[in-house]
Scaffold this motif. Structure first.
Motif, mmCIF file in Angstrom:
data_model
loop_
_atom_site.group_PDB
_atom_site.id
_atom_site.type_symbol
_atom_site.label_atom_id
_atom_site.label_comp_id
_atom_site.label_asym_id
_atom_site.label_seq_id
_atom_site.Cartn_x
_atom_site.Cartn_y
_atom_site.Cartn_z
ATOM 1 N N SER A 28 1.003 -0.864 -0.081
ATOM 2 C CA SER A 28 -0.203 -0.299 0.049
ATOM 3 C C SER A 28 0.612 1.353 -0.436
ATOM 4 O O SER A 28 1.858 1.183 0.481
ATOM 5 N N ASP A 29 0.699 2.306 -0.677
ATOM 6 C CA ASP A 29 0.884 3.522 -0.506
ATOM 7 C C ASP A 29 1.162 3.931 0.693
ATOM 8 O O ASP A 29 0.040 4.054 1.377
ATOM 9 N N LYS A 34 5.973 4.950 -1.824
ATOM 10 C CA LYS A 34 5.457 4.397 -3.045
ATOM 11 C C LYS A 34 5.439 2.793 -1.897
ATOM 12 O O LYS A 34 6.217 2.431 -1.805
ATOM 13 N N ALA A 35 3.828 2.133 -2.392
ATOM 14 C CA ALA A 35 4.454 0.514 -2.504
ATOM 15 C C ALA A 35 5.029 -0.155 -3.036
ATOM 16 O O ALA A 35 5.748 0.187 -4.196
#
Length: 69
Positions: A28-29, A34-35
């Motif tokens: 998940s971001d 960032k993811a």
């Protein structure tokens, strides 16, 4: 760990949630990053299997992941 539990003293359900939550968090971001790709998250689960994550739970997670992929 809560209540001073470690290794095999941690309830199985808690170990399952830990692996699932970690995978979700990694993929998940976040405001600060960032993811990860799913492949990178799986690599991290494998890397910390038996260290941070219950090894049998990681193996079960990976088997199910491969089936639904």
């Amino acid at each position: 760990y809560p209540s001073g539990l470690s290794k095999d003293k941690i309830p199985l359900g808690a170990s399952i949630i830990k692996v699932a939550d970690a995978f979700d968090a990694m993929t998940s971001d976040r405001p600060y990053r960032k993811a990860f790709s799913k492949e990178k998250a799986i690599s991290e689960l494998k890397k910390y299997k038996g260290i941070q994550f219950h090894p049998e739970v990681v193996e079960a997670f990976l088997r199910v992941y491969e089936k639904i992929k």
